[in-house]
Design a protein around this motif. Sequence first.
Motif, PDB file in Angstrom:
ATOM      1  N   CYS A   1       0.908  -1.255   0.273  1.00 12.79           N
ATOM      2  CA  CYS A   1       0.075   0.024  -0.099  1.00 12.79           C
ATOM      3  C   CYS A   1       0.955   1.453  -0.129  1.00 12.79           C
ATOM      4  CB  CYS A   1      -0.837   0.101   1.167  1.00 12.79           C
ATOM      5  SG  CYS A   1      -1.912  -1.341   1.394  1.00 12.79           S
ATOM      6  N   GLY A   2       2.131   1.256   0.286  1.00 11.91           N
ATOM      7  CA  GLY A   2       3.233   2.286   0.472  1.00 11.91           C
ATOM      8  C   GLY A   2       2.831   3.259   1.710  1.00 11.91           C
ATOM      9  N   LEU A   3       2.157   2.580   2.741  1.00  7.94           N
ATOM     10  CA  LEU A   3       1.779   3.121   3.896  1.00  7.94           C
ATOM     11  C   LEU A   3       3.061   2.942   4.869  1.00  7.94           C
ATOM     12  CD1 LEU A   3      -1.810   2.279   4.370  1.00  7.94           C
ATOM     13  CD2 LEU A   3      -0.837   4.613   3.488  1.00  7.94           C
ATOM     14  N   PHE A   4       3.449   3.997   5.627  1.00 12.33           N
ATOM     15  CA  PHE A   4       4.615   3.802   6.709  1.00 12.33           C
ATOM     16  C   PHE A   4       3.912   4.178   8.091  1.00 12.33           C
ATOM     17  CE2 PHE A   4       6.748   4.059   2.588  1.00 12.33           C
ATOM     18  CZ  PHE A   4       7.930   3.355   2.796  1.00 12.33           C
ATOM     19  N   PRO A   5       4.530   3.649   9.188  1.00 14.78           N
ATOM     20  CA  PRO A   5       3.977   4.046  10.303  1.00 14.78           C
ATOM     21  C   PRO A   5       3.976   5.549  10.653  1.00 14.78           C
ATOM     22  CG  PRO A   5       5.527   2.149  10.496  1.00 14.78           C
ATOM     23  CD  PRO A   5       5.491   2.525   9.232  1.00 14.78           C
ATOM     24  N   LEU A   6       3.175   6.271  11.006  1.00 14.47           N
ATOM     25  CA  LEU A   6       3.130   7.457  11.115  1.00 14.47           C
ATOM     26  C   LEU A   6       3.617   8.037  12.656  1.00 14.47           C
ATOM     27  CD1 LEU A   6       1.771  10.375  10.178  1.00 14.47           C
ATOM     28  CD2 LEU A   6      -0.165   9.663  11.787  1.00 14.47           C
ATOM     29  N   PRO A   7       4.789   8.851  12.242  1.00 18.09           N
ATOM     30  CA  PRO A   7       5.675   9.310  13.488  1.00 18.09           C
ATOM     31  C   PRO A   7       4.555  10.451  14.100  1.00 18.09           C
ATOM     32  CG  PRO A   7       6.968   9.563  11.591  1.00 18.09           C
ATOM     33  CD  PRO A   7       5.646   9.227  11.198  1.00 18.09           C
ATOM     34  N   THR A   8       4.776  10.501  15.724  1.00 17.64           N
ATOM     35  CA  THR A   8       3.987  11.478  16.281  1.00 17.64           C
ATOM     36  C   THR A   8       4.432  12.880  15.945  1.00 17.64           C
ATOM     37  OG1 THR A   8       3.886  10.010  18.237  1.00 17.64           O
ATOM     38  CG2 THR A   8       3.352  12.456  18.720  1.00 17.64           C
TER      39      THR A   8
ATOM     40  N   GLY B   1       1.993  13.322  12.852  1.00 16.47           N
ATOM     41  CA  GLY B   1       0.465  13.192  13.340  1.00 16.47           C
ATOM     42  C   GLY B   1       0.019  14.360  13.894  1.00 16.47           C
ATOM     43  N   THR B   2       0.865  15.114  14.760  1.00 13.95           N
ATOM     44  CA  THR B   2       0.097  16.172  15.405  1.00 13.95           C
ATOM     45  C   THR B   2      -0.213  17.359  14.652  1.00 13.95           C
ATOM     46  OG1 THR B   2       1.503  15.703  17.411  1.00 13.95           O
ATOM     47  CG2 THR B   2       0.628  17.763  17.452  1.00 13.95           C
ATOM     48  N   PRO B   3       0.538  17.556  13.382  1.00 13.30           N
ATOM     49  CA  PRO B   3       0.291  18.568  12.557  1.00 13.30           C
ATOM     50  C   PRO B   3      -1.237  18.195  11.681  1.00 13.30           C
ATOM     51  CG  PRO B   3       2.593  18.408  12.443  1.00 13.30           C
ATOM     52  CD  PRO B   3       1.850  17.239  13.396  1.00 13.30           C
ATOM     53  N   TYR B   4      -1.190  16.871  11.457  1.00 11.57           N
ATOM     54  CA  TYR B   4      -2.471  16.284  10.572  1.00 11.57           C
ATOM     55  C   TYR B   4      -3.592  16.558  11.744  1.00 11.57           C
ATOM     56  CZ  TYR B   4       0.118  13.256   7.281  1.00 11.57           C
ATOM     57  OH  TYR B   4       0.906  12.489   6.498  1.00 11.57           O
ATOM     58  N   LEU B   5      -3.406  16.229  12.908  1.00 11.50           N
ATOM     59  CA  LEU B   5      -4.675  16.666  13.516  1.00 11.50           C
ATOM     60  C   LEU B   5      -4.962  18.285  13.558  1.00 11.50           C
ATOM     61  CD1 LEU B   5      -6.766  16.033  16.060  1.00 11.50           C
ATOM     62  CD2 LEU B   5      -4.740  16.341  17.467  1.00 11.50           C
TER      63      LEU B   5
ATOM     64  N   ARG C   1      -8.778  22.363  11.526  1.00 15.21           N
ATOM     65  CA  ARG C   1      -9.034  23.806  10.864  1.00 15.21           C
ATOM     66  C   ARG C   1     -10.015  23.408   9.975  1.00 15.21           C
ATOM     67  NH1 ARG C   1      -3.558  24.823  12.598  1.00 15.21           N
ATOM     68  NH2 ARG C   1      -2.776  23.896  10.842  1.00 15.21           N
ATOM     69  N   SER C   2     -10.084  22.330   9.259  1.00 17.92           N
ATOM     70  CA  SER C   2     -10.664  21.901   7.956  1.00 17.92           C
ATOM     71  C   SER C   2     -12.324  22.071   8.472  1.00 17.92           C
ATOM     72  CB  SER C   2     -10.591  20.695   7.411  1.00 17.92           C
ATOM     73  OG  SER C   2     -11.079  19.554   8.144  1.00 17.92           O
ATOM     74  N   GLY C   3     -13.337  22.083   7.167  1.00 17.53           N
ATOM     75  CA  GLY C   3     -14.570  22.000   7.351  1.00 17.53           C
ATOM     76  C   GLY C   3     -15.051  20.568   7.514  1.00 17.53           C
ATOM     77  N   LEU C   4     -14.232  19.577   7.500  1.00 19.89           N
ATOM     78  CA  LEU C   4     -14.505  18.082   7.313  1.00 19.89           C
ATOM     79  C   LEU C   4     -15.014  17.515   8.967  1.00 19.89           C
ATOM     80  CD1 LEU C   4     -11.519  16.733   5.507  1.00 19.89           C
ATOM     81  CD2 LEU C   4     -13.732  17.357   4.590  1.00 19.89           C
ATOM     82  N   SER C   5     -16.044  16.656   8.703  1.00 19.67           N
ATOM     83  CA  SER C   5     -16.407  15.952  10.045  1.00 19.67           C
ATOM     84  C   SER C   5     -15.641  14.683  10.070  1.00 19.67           C
ATOM     85  CB  SER C   5     -17.872  15.860   9.979  1.00 19.67           C
ATOM     86  OG  SER C   5     -18.489  14.988   8.875  1.00 19.67           O
TER      87      SER C   5
ATOM     88  N   LEU D   1      -3.097   9.667   5.685  1.00 18.73           N
ATOM     89  CA  LEU D   1      -2.061   8.998   5.314  1.00 18.73           C
ATOM     90  C   LEU D   1      -0.801   9.579   5.386  1.00 18.73           C
ATOM     91  CD1 LEU D   1      -4.098   7.844   1.911  1.00 18.73           C
ATOM     92  CD2 LEU D   1      -3.951   6.607   4.201  1.00 18.73           C
ATOM     93  N   TYR D   2       0.104   8.354   5.498  1.00 17.34           N
ATOM     94  CA  TYR D   2       1.587   8.703   5.673  1.00 17.34           C
ATOM     95  C   TYR D   2       2.292   7.642   4.807  1.00 17.34           C
ATOM     96  CZ  TYR D   2       6.071  10.002   7.502  1.00 17.34           C
ATOM     97  OH  TYR D   2       7.229  10.323   7.639  1.00 17.34           O
ATOM     98  N   GLY D   3       3.193   7.903   3.913  1.00 20.08           N
ATOM     99  CA  GLY D   3       4.015   6.866   3.098  1.00 20.08           C
ATOM    100  C   GLY D   3       4.248   7.360   1.666  1.00 20.08           C
ATOM    101  N   LEU D   4       4.427   6.677   0.898  1.00 17.46           N
ATOM    102  CA  LEU D   4       5.057   6.721  -0.567  1.00 17.46           C
ATOM    103  C   LEU D   4       3.888   7.727  -1.316  1.00 17.46           C
ATOM    104  CD1 LEU D   4       6.581   3.830  -1.599  1.00 17.46           C
ATOM    105  CD2 LEU D   4       7.725   5.715  -0.896  1.00 17.46           C
TER     106      LEU D   4
END
Length: 178
Positions: free
Chosen positions: A147-154, A157-161, A166-170, A175-178
């Motif tokens: 899948c090209g997915l790598f373990p997400l470093p903390t 992950g914090t900036p993703y959060l 800030r997004s309008g998404l619910s 994803l983190y990787g290639l």
Amino acid sequence: YVQADVSRLEDVELVVKTAKARFSQINGVIHSAGINKDSFILRKSKEEIDKVLEPKIYGAVNLDYATRGEKLDAFILFSSIAGAMGNLGQCDYAYANHFLDSFAESRESLVKEQKRFGKTLAINWPYWQEGGMILSHDEIAVAKTQCGLFPLPTKEGTPYLMEFLRSGLSQGVALYGL
């Protein structure tokens, strides 16, 4: 910390009461409970399936109910990419996480109707490098190669959060990787 079983409403109500007594208010909820018991669904007992479903499903419902009158800034559900993409051997885990994604949308509707408070957000996280769930080296290697997915470093992950908040998404997939 206050230890409790999030799948039991009485425990969650006690945690909310304790937090309010200690801090006078609750500004947000982060629901990150989960149990993963990998196995093909035909080999799982009802008890094993229930153990996987309860912390995610009952936990979300109980936390929402126990904080229904609180003026929250955010109600955040830590879902998994398994809820969005599925995963072999994790039918129950994928189902529980997909429930969180749908629950976030439903709760966000209640926010718009002023029946709940705080931005509702479900984030479908990949495997966290420093997280509580443990994957074998073989499982990590399969995720990388297939899948090209790598373990997400903390630290990533914090900036993703923050971006998701800030997004309008619910609901969103991280994803983190290639």
